[in-house]
Enzyme design. Structure first.
Site, mmCIF file in Angstrom:
data_model
loop_
_atom_site.group_PDB
_atom_site.id
_atom_site.type_symbol
_atom_site.label_atom_id
_atom_site.label_comp_id
_atom_site.label_asym_id
_atom_site.label_seq_id
_atom_site.Cartn_x
_atom_site.Cartn_y
_atom_site.Cartn_z
ATOM 1 C CE LYS A 127 32.115 13.486 40.025
ATOM 2 N NZ LYS A 127 32.634 12.863 41.221
ATOM 3 C CE LYS A 173 30.195 7.999 36.082
ATOM 4 N NZ LYS A 173 31.281 8.176 37.009
ATOM 5 C CE LYS A 221 28.287 10.320 44.832
ATOM 6 N NZ LYS A 221 29.569 9.921 44.208
HETATM 7 N N1 AQP Z 1 29.392 2.807 36.462
HETATM 8 C C1 AQP Z 1 30.603 2.451 36.859
HETATM 9 N N2 AQP Z 1 31.230 1.414 36.278
HETATM 10 C C2 AQP Z 1 32.468 1.031 36.674
HETATM 11 N N3 AQP Z 1 33.135 1.628 37.682
HETATM 12 C C3 AQP Z 1 32.548 2.672 38.294
HETATM 13 N N4 AQP Z 1 32.935 3.472 39.315
HETATM 14 C C4 AQP Z 1 31.958 4.376 39.566
HETATM 15 N N5 AQP Z 1 30.931 4.196 38.715
HETATM 16 C C5 AQP Z 1 31.267 3.137 37.918
HETATM 17 C C6 AQP Z 1 34.204 3.330 40.035
HETATM 18 O O1 AQP Z 1 33.936 3.251 41.421
HETATM 19 C C7 AQP Z 1 35.081 3.717 42.139
HETATM 20 C C8 AQP Z 1 34.648 4.623 43.268
HETATM 21 O O2 AQP Z 1 34.089 5.763 42.709
HETATM 22 P P1 AQP Z 1 33.894 7.114 43.462
HETATM 23 O O3 AQP Z 1 34.137 7.006 44.879
HETATM 24 O O4 AQP Z 1 34.617 8.164 42.700
HETATM 25 O O5 AQP Z 1 32.410 7.230 43.230
HETATM 26 P P2 AQP Z 1 31.813 8.226 42.276
HETATM 27 O O6 AQP Z 1 32.658 8.639 41.120
HETATM 28 O O7 AQP Z 1 31.387 9.278 43.176
HETATM 29 O O8 AQP Z 1 30.680 7.316 41.743
HETATM 30 P P3 AQP Z 1 29.670 7.864 40.770
HETATM 31 O O9 AQP Z 1 28.409 7.166 40.991
HETATM 32 O O10 AQP Z 1 30.286 7.798 39.418
HETATM 33 O O11 AQP Z 1 29.449 9.334 41.303
HETATM 34 P P4 AQP Z 1 29.334 10.650 40.500
HETATM 35 O O12 AQP Z 1 28.112 10.476 39.652
HETATM 36 O O13 AQP Z 1 29.159 11.684 41.569
HETATM 37 O O14 AQP Z 1 30.577 10.797 39.717
HETATM 38 C C9 AQP Z 1 35.964 4.418 41.110
HETATM 39 O O15 AQP Z 1 37.087 3.604 40.843
HETATM 40 C C10 AQP Z 1 35.094 4.550 39.908
HETATM 41 O O16 AQP Z 1 35.843 4.496 38.711
#
Ligand code: AQP
Length: 332
Positions: A112, A195, A198
């Site tokens: 990140k 994966k 967002k």
């Molecule tokens: N691709 C994925 N497959 C399975 N689980 C996933 N999670 C996120 N992406 C996947 C799970 O969703 C839960 C909430 O996640 P968060 O609130 O941490 O969301 P995030 O990490 O901001 O989601 P992103 O899209 O992965 O954002 P970025 O790209 O900003 O890091 C968690 O339990 C996570 O494991």
């Protein structure tokens, strides 16, 4: 009943399919068997810059989506992280127990901060895994239902719980990650080697649950597969098809083997068309239910207020014990 704790960020507005299949879906089933605490983690959201009005709206939107997904406030405790100040309080203690090098090894921070530019990343982003440690330990959670990307943070939580217990006496439950193999990692529809996320995915590779169902169907139909035509679950050789099979199987409860049989001799087009339909059937009522909760913000806020009260009762007790163990003089 064993206890579970998990959280989701309110940053993106709509949940994406990875959030739902990797985490939220498990939250819904675990509320039947566990003493379940689930939260919208707004403190985590501000590790990257947020517009205040949007953050407020997205926090309600996240709660509405959790209810629409099937969380029942009579079966679980649903709350907003900032409503329970003990999270930030315990996080400080945990910060002081964490080595700088140890925190530097967190791959999520590396990914990140690289995206933001190392100089622009906040100290909050650096220490957010430690806030997450506090989130979990405050509730003495036995299990933490998350996607695979969070495994390292659960390991850190275990290490810090053991370190605290070793140094100050038995205080915290050492939790385990609860990660279902089939949905541990949902992949980007356009690049099935990364994966679904967002921030990393292209719009075409990312299924947001609140998007127009027609555009969702289109994204599924144009998912990247491979030049072969055989529908077989083989994540190494056929990541695109395997991702679609995992999604299909989880949303319908049909085994992957059964799906392979069903589509034997048929092309990828048939699989994608049917999965697009399955997806539309899933997101359409989900969107409606979410809107229903948003249309009644008073009820939503009162659910969250009750949740915060229940959460605080548990969190305050753990924090008091941890503070006493550390040696803070009790306030009279
Ligand atoms: N691709 C994925 N497959 C399975 N689980 C996933 N999670 C996120 N992406 C996947 C799970 O969703 C839960 C909430 O996640 P968060 O609130 O941490 O969301 P995030 O990490 O901001 O989601 P992103 O899209 O992965 O954002 P970025 O790209 O900003 O890091 C968690 O339990 C996570 O494991």
């Amino acid at each position: 009943r064993p206890r579970v704790l998990s959280g989701i960020q309110p940053t993106a507005g709509s949940f994406h399919l990875g959030n739902y299949l990797g985490a939220v879906r498990q939250w819904v089933s675990l509320q039947e068997t566990h003493d379940a605490f689930y939260m919208v983690v707004d403190l985590h959201a501000i590790t990257i810059p947020q517009d205040p009005a949007e953050l407020r709206a997205n926090t309600r939107l996240a709660a509405a989506q959790l209810l629409a997904a099937g969380l029942d406030p009579d079966r679980c405790t649903l709350f907003v992280q900032s409503h329970v100040p003990e999270h930030a309080q315990l996080a400080w203690v945990m910060n002081c127990l964490t080595g700088f090098g140890e925190a530097s090894r967190m791959t999520q921070f590396k990914d990140k901060s690289a995206k933001q530019g190392a100089d622009r990343a906040s100290v909050g982003l650096f220490t957010y895994p430690i806030l997450q440690v506090a989130d979990i330990l405050l509730y003495q959670a036995n299990e933490v239902p998350v996607g695979e990307d969070q495994r390292q943070h659960i390991e850190l939580t275990r290490d810090l719980a053991e370190r605290f217990n070793g140094r100050f006496g038995e205080t915290f439950t050492v939790p385990s990650a609860y990660i279902l193999k089939e949905t541990a990692k949902i992949y980007d529809l356009q690049d099935p080697t990364v994966k679904m996320s967002k921030s990393a995915s292209t719009p075409k590779g990312l299924i947001n649950l609140l998007d127009d169902p027609k555009s969702t169907a289109k994204k599924v139909r144009s998912a990247v597969t491979d030049t072969d035509t055989v529908i077989r679950f083989d994540p190494e050789a056929k990541p695109g098809v395997s991702n679609l099979l995992s999604i299909y199987s989880t949303l319908t409860g049909t085994g992957v083997g059964e799906l392979e049989e069903k589509y034997a001799g048929k092309g990828y087009g048939a699989l994608k068309t049917d999965l697009a339909e399955v997806m539309v059937e899933f997101v359409t009522p989900f969107r409606e239910r979410t809107q229903g909760y948003l249309d009644d913000p008073e009820t939503l806020d009162s659910i969250l207020a009750k949740g915060a009260e229940k959460a605080r009762a548990v969190a305050a007790e753990t924090l008091a014990e941890a503070y006493a163990r550390v040696g803070f003089l009790p306030a009279k």
